[in-house]
Design an enzyme around this catalytic site. Sequence first.
Site, PDB file in Angstrom:
ATOM      1  N   LYS A 168      17.151  28.922  93.218  1.00  0.00           N
ATOM      2  CA  LYS A 168      18.293  28.460  94.399  1.00  0.00           C
ATOM      3  C   LYS A 168      19.657  28.237  93.483  1.00  0.00           C
ATOM      4  O   LYS A 168      19.606  27.908  92.688  1.00  0.00           O
ATOM      5  CB  LYS A 168      17.912  27.336  95.305  1.00  0.00           C
ATOM      6  CG  LYS A 168      16.342  27.443  96.096  1.00  0.00           C
ATOM      7  CD  LYS A 168      16.300  26.992  97.390  1.00  0.00           C
ATOM      8  CE  LYS A 168      15.111  27.307  98.212  1.00  0.00           C
ATOM      9  NZ  LYS A 168      15.299  28.275  98.992  1.00  0.00           N
TER      10      LYS A 168
ATOM     11  N   LYS B  27       8.536  43.537 103.798  1.00  0.00           N
ATOM     12  CA  LYS B  27       9.971  44.284 103.288  1.00  0.00           C
ATOM     13  C   LYS B  27       9.840  45.640 103.293  1.00  0.00           C
ATOM     14  O   LYS B  27       8.960  46.025 102.573  1.00  0.00           O
ATOM     15  CB  LYS B  27      10.552  43.374 102.194  1.00  0.00           C
ATOM     16  CG  LYS B  27      10.733  41.799 102.600  1.00  0.00           C
ATOM     17  CD  LYS B  27      11.767  41.265 101.822  1.00  0.00           C
ATOM     18  CE  LYS B  27      11.889  39.833 101.793  1.00  0.00           C
ATOM     19  NZ  LYS B  27      13.256  39.451 102.078  1.00  0.00           N
TER      20      LYS B  27
ATOM     21  N   HIS C 147       5.608  34.976  96.933  1.00  0.00           N
ATOM     22  CA  HIS C 147       6.106  36.015  97.221  1.00  0.00           C
ATOM     23  C   HIS C 147       5.983  36.893  95.624  1.00  0.00           C
ATOM     24  O   HIS C 147       6.242  38.053  95.727  1.00  0.00           O
ATOM     25  CB  HIS C 147       7.635  35.591  97.330  1.00  0.00           C
ATOM     26  CG  HIS C 147       7.768  35.075  98.700  1.00  0.00           C
ATOM     27  ND1 HIS C 147       7.029  35.252  99.720  1.00  0.00           N
ATOM     28  CD2 HIS C 147       8.664  33.917  99.126  1.00  0.00           C
ATOM     29  CE1 HIS C 147       7.238  34.322 100.753  1.00  0.00           C
ATOM     30  NE2 HIS C 147       8.503  33.692 100.290  1.00  0.00           N
TER      31      HIS C 147
HETATM   32  C1  BG6 Z   1      10.598  31.418 101.973  1.00  0.00           C
HETATM   33  C2  BG6 Z   1      10.678  30.095 101.184  1.00  0.00           C
HETATM   34  O1  BG6 Z   1       9.125  31.654 101.842  1.00  0.00           O
HETATM   35  O2  BG6 Z   1      11.379  32.545 101.475  1.00  0.00           O
HETATM   36  C3  BG6 Z   1      12.387  29.876 101.249  1.00  0.00           C
HETATM   37  O3  BG6 Z   1      10.243  29.114 101.781  1.00  0.00           O
HETATM   38  C4  BG6 Z   1      13.031  31.072 100.945  1.00  0.00           C
HETATM   39  O4  BG6 Z   1      12.679  28.697 100.266  1.00  0.00           O
HETATM   40  C5  BG6 Z   1      12.857  32.230 101.423  1.00  0.00           C
HETATM   41  O5  BG6 Z   1      14.663  30.841 101.058  1.00  0.00           O
HETATM   42  C6  BG6 Z   1      13.502  33.354 100.876  1.00  0.00           C
HETATM   43  O6  BG6 Z   1      13.007  34.747 101.957  1.00  0.00           O
HETATM   44  P1  BG6 Z   1      14.235  35.959 102.059  1.00  0.00           P
HETATM   45  O7  BG6 Z   1      13.339  36.983 102.830  1.00  0.00           O
HETATM   46  O8  BG6 Z   1      15.219  35.349 102.851  1.00  0.00           O
HETATM   47  O9  BG6 Z   1      14.488  36.490 100.648  1.00  0.00           O
END
Ligand code: BG6
Length: 496
Positions: free
Chosen positions: A347, A189, A247
């Site tokens: 979520k 990102k 992440h």
């Molecule tokens: C993914 C997860 O790795 O990342 C998802 O498995 C999540 O559950 C997604 O929605 C979020 O990614 P971003 O880039 O949309 O924040």
Amino acid sequence: MTAAQITQASARRLPDFDLVLFGGTGDLAMRKLLPALFRRYLAGQFPARARILGIGRTNIERDEYLALVEENSRKYLPAGLDATRWTAFSRLLDYLQLDATSAADYSRLGARLAAQPLPLRVFFLSTAPALFTHVCRNLAAASLVTPEARIVLEKPLGQDRGSAADINEQVGALFPERQIYRIDHYLGKEAVQNLLALRFGNALFEPLWRRGRIRHVQITVSEQLGVEGRGAFYDQTGALRDMVQNHLLQLLCIMAMEPPAVDHPDAVRDEKLKVLRALRPLEGPTVASHVVRGQYRAGAVGGTPVVGYLEEQNVPPESTTETFVALKAHIDSWRWAGVPFYLRTGKRLQEQVGEIVVYFEDVPYPIFETATSVNTANRLVISLQPRDSITLTLLAKTPGENMRLRPVELRLDMPETARASQLDAYERLLSDVIKGRLTLFMRRDELDAAWRWIDPIRDAWAQSDERPRGYTAGSWGPAAASALIARDNCTWNGEV
Ligand code: BG6
């Protein structure tokens, strides 16, 4: 972003490549990977010879595959498709029906690649991790693993430390580490690149980037989305493994790492590894006091009513899978001793936010008047989404006669014109794989260290009979998450 703008943003041309996309009809390929490749094509980055070969179990012809890719790309590319450019791009696309577990099928793959041999082969595994080992073994048995071959592994990379080690062991037996690209798309990102630039391209922040100057750090990735038809997968995964293990911990590493001596993949990854290894373990009774897990109940997100997690398709009605996690972590190092790092993800939350917020220490003693409602600490917000930006909040004088302070924001945003040339995370990461740049990919030992920290949290949950705390969809998560941070006299950024 228009096609013309993308073209202007043309980057260095990639070397000739073959990209073999296992999971070629899957959600990630359609939503992210193929649109990202098209955008790189529009940017003029494609070499004279390139081929993208989608692999799937579905028995369809090339034409049908192209139609499927076009339909999805139209949906997922905000600027739509320029028909002429799309037609030219689609000439590079091909499809092969193959059973990833059947060794015999790989001779057909070999034959297809041999028809126009290109030195660089990238095998992108966007499949269930259970297939990783099969694919690698079958590729090797069919003599398709050359010294120039690269293997890209999408998450989830295991379910725990043991299963991740198995995958690494088996893939590592066939591919040397320098040929393995473990993707965490958050590292691609733009805001993460900018944080690296801010920290290591300027001397300004370095003296402040430590205990004594920083009071605490918050990392939030909140989503409005629910499990989006992935109930079965998600229920086996949960927020801790889906988001925190990868992440959020990667963001923590970029935020907290020491300056690498050089811009070299291993120099950067060595420093990230040190952060992961210095994380104070959260285990046993500490988990109950430092970690909050939640699960959403029915509510409304952005004004639209939504069902609770237990009512989602393919989720067992008694599931205890967490859709929210908030935790307090410490990094036991000279730089960070005593500075709490609060991490939060979930979520069906109120807003989609991705941000790292650094709260600096206050002045030792206030000599000017400030409105009592003002949170006086200077704050640096590195926002990843919905829009990337960097904002520094300072106190300045309110215009007028009195010496009264109020917060003002210093925005370090890039100009709108420069935004047009910004790369989506997968565009950057796919280009990096083809260029052979490993910096933004996780090394085996990093993955292991992340799991080593995560597993005891899950173990403690497994031993407790407490259910995750309920929270209403559309809220900011369970009240216990606010209490976790309030105990230290702090509030989550954005929460009043
Ligand atoms: C993914 C997860 O790795 O990342 C998802 O498995 C999540 O559950 C997604 O929605 C979020 O990614 P971003 O880039 O949309 O924040």
